[in-house]
Scaffold this active site. Structure first.
Site, PDB file in Angstrom:
ATOM      1  N   TYR A  66       0.867  -1.173   0.000  1.00 32.44           N
ATOM      2  CA  TYR A  66       0.000   0.000   0.000  1.00 32.44           C
ATOM      3  C   TYR A  66       0.909   1.230   0.000  1.00 32.44           C
ATOM      4  O   TYR A  66       1.669   1.444   0.942  1.00 32.44           O
ATOM      5  CB  TYR A  66      -0.924   0.009   1.214  1.00 32.44           C
ATOM      6  CG  TYR A  66      -2.046  -0.982   1.133  1.00 32.44           C
ATOM      7  CD1 TYR A  66      -3.303  -0.605   0.666  1.00 32.44           C
ATOM      8  CD2 TYR A  66      -1.864  -2.312   1.503  1.00 32.44           C
ATOM      9  CE1 TYR A  66      -4.350  -1.509   0.577  1.00 32.44           C
ATOM     10  CE2 TYR A  66      -2.899  -3.231   1.423  1.00 32.44           C
ATOM     11  CZ  TYR A  66      -4.132  -2.817   0.965  1.00 32.44           C
ATOM     12  OH  TYR A  66      -5.159  -3.734   0.876  1.00 32.44           O
ATOM     13  N   HIS A  98      -4.053  -2.718  -8.169  1.00 30.17           N
ATOM     14  CA  HIS A  98      -5.266  -3.434  -7.757  1.00 30.17           C
ATOM     15  C   HIS A  98      -6.400  -2.484  -7.403  1.00 30.17           C
ATOM     16  O   HIS A  98      -7.520  -2.634  -7.868  1.00 30.17           O
ATOM     17  CB  HIS A  98      -4.951  -4.341  -6.571  1.00 30.17           C
ATOM     18  CG  HIS A  98      -6.063  -5.255  -6.190  1.00 30.17           C
ATOM     19  ND1 HIS A  98      -7.038  -4.897  -5.273  1.00 30.17           N
ATOM     20  CD2 HIS A  98      -6.384  -6.497  -6.597  1.00 30.17           C
ATOM     21  CE1 HIS A  98      -7.891  -5.893  -5.139  1.00 30.17           C
ATOM     22  NE2 HIS A  98      -7.519  -6.876  -5.925  1.00 30.17           N
ATOM     23  N   HIS A  99      -6.139  -1.519  -6.543  1.00 31.50           N
ATOM     24  CA  HIS A  99      -7.143  -0.503  -6.256  1.00 31.50           C
ATOM     25  C   HIS A  99      -6.478   0.759  -5.725  1.00 31.50           C
ATOM     26  O   HIS A  99      -5.318   0.738  -5.292  1.00 31.50           O
ATOM     27  CB  HIS A  99      -8.237  -1.013  -5.296  1.00 31.50           C
ATOM     28  CG  HIS A  99      -7.785  -1.239  -3.883  1.00 31.50           C
ATOM     29  ND1 HIS A  99      -7.522  -2.487  -3.376  1.00 31.50           N
ATOM     30  CD2 HIS A  99      -7.567  -0.374  -2.862  1.00 31.50           C
ATOM     31  CE1 HIS A  99      -7.158  -2.398  -2.111  1.00 31.50           C
ATOM     32  NE2 HIS A  99      -7.180  -1.125  -1.763  1.00 31.50           N
ATOM     33  N   HIS A 128      -2.867   0.420  -3.984  1.00 30.26           N
ATOM     34  CA  HIS A 128      -2.590  -0.961  -3.591  1.00 30.26           C
ATOM     35  C   HIS A 128      -1.981  -1.677  -4.790  1.00 30.26           C
ATOM     36  O   HIS A 128      -2.625  -1.852  -5.827  1.00 30.26           O
ATOM     37  CB  HIS A 128      -3.874  -1.666  -3.162  1.00 30.26           C
ATOM     38  CG  HIS A 128      -3.702  -3.138  -2.923  1.00 30.26           C
ATOM     39  ND1 HIS A 128      -4.742  -4.031  -3.029  1.00 30.26           N
ATOM     40  CD2 HIS A 128      -2.616  -3.881  -2.598  1.00 30.26           C
ATOM     41  CE1 HIS A 128      -4.293  -5.254  -2.785  1.00 30.26           C
ATOM     42  NE2 HIS A 128      -3.009  -5.183  -2.526  1.00 30.26           N
ATOM     43  N   HIS A 185     -17.638  -1.499   3.893  1.00 23.84           N
ATOM     44  CA  HIS A 185     -16.298  -1.642   4.466  1.00 23.84           C
ATOM     45  C   HIS A 185     -16.308  -2.538   5.702  1.00 23.84           C
ATOM     46  O   HIS A 185     -17.081  -2.324   6.640  1.00 23.84           O
ATOM     47  CB  HIS A 185     -15.741  -0.270   4.848  1.00 23.84           C
ATOM     48  CG  HIS A 185     -14.374  -0.320   5.462  1.00 23.84           C
ATOM     49  ND1 HIS A 185     -13.239  -0.598   4.726  1.00 23.84           N
ATOM     50  CD2 HIS A 185     -13.957  -0.147   6.737  1.00 23.84           C
ATOM     51  CE1 HIS A 185     -12.178  -0.566   5.520  1.00 23.84           C
ATOM     52  NE2 HIS A 185     -12.591  -0.308   6.753  1.00 23.84           N
ATOM     53  N   HIS A 243     -13.086  -5.322   7.769  1.00 28.25           N
ATOM     54  CA  HIS A 243     -11.698  -5.783   7.689  1.00 28.25           C
ATOM     55  C   HIS A 243     -11.693  -7.262   7.296  1.00 28.25           C
ATOM     56  O   HIS A 243     -12.620  -7.739   6.642  1.00 28.25           O
ATOM     57  CB  HIS A 243     -10.977  -5.504   8.998  1.00 28.25           C
ATOM     58  CG  HIS A 243     -10.662  -4.045   9.189  1.00 28.25           C
ATOM     59  ND1 HIS A 243     -10.222  -3.510  10.372  1.00 28.25           N
ATOM     60  CD2 HIS A 243     -10.746  -2.989   8.326  1.00 28.25           C
ATOM     61  CE1 HIS A 243     -10.038  -2.201  10.247  1.00 28.25           C
ATOM     62  NE2 HIS A 243     -10.355  -1.869   9.003  1.00 28.25           N
ATOM     63  N   MET A 295     -14.554  -3.741  11.604  1.00 26.02           N
ATOM     64  CA  MET A 295     -15.450  -2.620  11.350  1.00 26.02           C
ATOM     65  C   MET A 295     -16.695  -3.137  10.636  1.00 26.02           C
ATOM     66  O   MET A 295     -16.676  -4.212  10.045  1.00 26.02           O
ATOM     67  CB  MET A 295     -14.778  -1.556  10.481  1.00 26.02           C
ATOM     68  CG  MET A 295     -13.611  -0.832  11.130  1.00 26.02           C
ATOM     69  SD  MET A 295     -12.963   0.462  10.046  1.00 26.02           S
ATOM     70  CE  MET A 295     -11.750   1.204  11.143  1.00 26.02           C
TER      71      MET A 295
END
Length: 614
Positions: free
Chosen positions: A226, A258-259, A329, A408, A410, A483
């Site tokens: 990242y 990737h993003h 990422h 979102h 984890h 989360m």
């Protein structure tokens, strides 16, 4: 190239011909309706499947027929290819389509794998081959499949994340029973296959662009990196509206980037040190932790993101942040070295402000350890509430219009769902992803906008899997914590920025006291240690988990009905009763579930004949 079924009657051939003819007409019509320019290709969506980009997937969607059209392009096909879908991207318990050769002839067939990875040809062939051809750029395989086939072995293609799997065959197979999926070169890719069936609004004539790009990064050889980069807005930039954004990918890196996300830093920060490096670097400035407000998010396979014609996301101007954080990422499983990258996101904005400022609101659970998932759980659900009292207090009389959202969690998250409830009745699903992955999080445009009125309730539920963990997973910011959030994009913007909940801490302490007594420990110790330590000290079993689940589903909640200043709206927000939901939405049936007879499908694979073979 010719196609031939292993045993076909004249009637079967006629039906097959008419079916193929009708399909081609549908594709051509869809292509024509999409656009009369080069952007109206019949397969408008594309994604590389493998890290080198040697296997490309293109596709289109027919909502009218509830079918998906897919094309695989393989630059260097050997003895065949495996493609399919599974719940978490594993080769076991997967729905597969396979092209293989026995050394003399080649076949195309629908198959599935069991829990041990053994492959079996499906008795109902639901992947239908339309075309197989060689071109100078590789081998092309065009086929289609219904969203749902009502075959229990087949994957149901739904809105949300789809885990695609692929594998390359290097040896001929006399039968599929010879195929051992664990011995082939394989991989997984995540994508949204079903896209909203909407047209892109035109951009204003005075639109300008701002490119937030990585500064010539040498991509690390690690599999996962990242990368964070601080970008400062031009000085004296007036308030503007972001009306669209898109990715900018360095050519050749399409299969590695990737993003990406662009975050706005907190407005109160007068300065943020210039930084460009790994996001987990010890040299990272602490101020980067205050750059969390999402402006844009893109993931592999995503298209450009447009705001509604009468709204835009404000940035620039007095009282706004001067700094942005770009996070890229890089997924580099082949450990490619020396690759340079300057990818990022291009923002399209206009100084001519639209009618409404768009806003972003957090729904779900507060980031607190009082919400936890027991260990060794295959399916455990937590729900966060945006209550009627909060929406009644904070929303304007006409309500707000949600047009996009970003789910979102984890690593333990497996599914996320936000639903709108009115008067105790579920009336609309805002967004749902039954196969959610934390590795594929993008802002998703809704199929249609959702109008939330004062007094409505928004429930955000997350499903978790902690089978591989031996201690409770508490809520928090760390990647091994959890989360449950939906960042909804809406207009008109209000002061309400956070509408979330957690179980009332006093009732949680009653749970700890009860469990400590039940397990023979001193109940007086439970108030002298942190919540995290109390969760860790419990002896977890089925009973402990069931009681905790019952507590979360019945106990009063503490509401966070917060303004953008992090202040609560006026009112009493402690010990609020859970919003009652007396009626739940039902999923509309697929055509195969409605009692209509499905079209006749082949029961054996198609033979693919070509002078040069696959």
């Amino acid at each position: 190239m010719r196609l031939r079924n292993r045993s076909l009657s004249l009637q079967d051939v006629t039906l097959m011909y008419l079916s193929m003819l009708a399909t081609l007409v549908v594709i051509l019509v869809a292509s024509y309706q999409a656009s009369s320019s080069s952007t109206g290709a019949k397969l408008p969506y594309h994604i590389p499947l493998d890290p080198r980009g040697n296997i490309q997937l293109s596709w289109n969607v027919s909502y009218a027929l509830q079918e998906l059209y897919l094309e695989l392009q393989v630059s260097n096909l050997h003895q065949g290819i495996v493609f399919g879908m599974s719940d978490r991207g594993k080769l076991v318990n997967a729905d597969l389509v396979i092209l293989w050769t026995d050394g003399h002839k080649s076949y195309f067939g629908d198959a599935w794998s069991d829990s041990d990875g053994h492959v079996t040809l499906d008795s109902q062939q639901d992947y239908y081959l339309l075309e197989a051809r060689h071109t100078p750029d590789g081998f092309h395989l065009l086929f289609k499949r219904p969203f749902s086939t009502c075959d229990p072995r087949d994957y149901i293609i739904e809105e949300g994340t789809v885990h695609l799997i692929y594998g390359v065959l290097d040896k001929p197979l006399t039968s599929l029973q010879q195929l051992n999926l664990s011995l082939i070169h394989s991989g997984v890719q995540r994508v949204l296959l079903l896209r909203p069936d909407t047209t892109s609004p035109p951009l204003p004539k005075d639109v300008q662009t701002l490119e937030v790009l990585a500064p010539a990064v040498t991509i690390p050889e690690h599999e996962t990196t990242y990368w964070c980069h601080i970008y400062q807005l031009p000085p004296d930039m007036p308030k503007s509206h972001i009306v669209m954004y898109e990715s900018v990918i360095t050519p050749g890196n399409e299969a590695i980037v990737h993003h990406m996300e662009v975050f706005e830093c907190a407005p109160h920060l007068e300065s943020v040190p210039q930084f460009s490096g790994p996001c987990d670097s010890k040299m990272k400035p602490r101020n980067l932790n205050y750059c969390r407000h999402v402006l844009a998010a893109w993931a592999m396979g995503a298209e450009a993101f447009y705001y509604p014609p009468d709204a835009g996301l404000p940035f620039g101007g007095p009282g706004s942040s001067k700094f942005l954080r770009l996070e890229v990422h890089y997924h580099n499983p082949l450990h490619i070295s020396g690759r340079q990258d300057s990818s990022g996101i291009r923002l399209y904005y206009t100084p001519t402000l639209r009618k409404y400022d768009a806003g972003i609101m957090e729904l779900g659970l507060v980031y607190t350890p009082v919400m936890a998932i027991p260990p060794r759980e295959q399916y455990f659900q937590l729900t966060g509430y945006c209550t009627a009292k909060c929406t009644q207090t904070a929303l304007p009389p006409g309500g707000i219009h949600i047009f996009a959202s970003q789910l979102h969690t984890h690593l333990a998250g497996r599914g996320v769902r936000t639903v709108l409830s009115r008067g105790g009745l579920e009336v609309e699903v805002v967004q749902e992803d039954k196969h959610f992955s934390t590795h594929y999080q993008i802002i998703r445009t809704l199929k249609k906008m959702v109008n939330v009125l004062p007094g409505d309730v928004l429930l955000t539920s997350c499903v978790y899997n902690t089978e591989d963990r031996n201690k409770a997973t508490v809520g928090g910011f760390g990647i091994m914590e959890e989360m449950c959030v939906n960042y909804v994009h809406y207009y008109p913007r209000t002061q309400l920025e956070l509408c979330k909940s957690h179980v009332n801490p006093g009732y949680l302490q009653k749970y700890f006291s009860f469990m400590n007594r039940f397990q023979g420990d001193d109940p007086c110790n439970c108030g002298q240690t942190s919540v995290t330590e109390q969760f860790s000290s419990l002896t977890w079993d089925t009973f402990t988990a069931e009681v905790l689940n019952s507590l979360y589903n019945t106990a009063p909640i503490s509401m966070h009905c917060n303004k953008s200043t992090a202040e609560l709206f006026p009112g009493d927000w402690e010990k609020q009763e859970l919003p009652p939901v007396t009626s739940h939405l039902r999923t509309p049936p697929y055509p195969c579930e409605s009692g209509r007879h499905p079209p006749e499908r082949p029961s054996s694979p198609m033979e693919v004949l070509s002078p040069s073979g696959p």
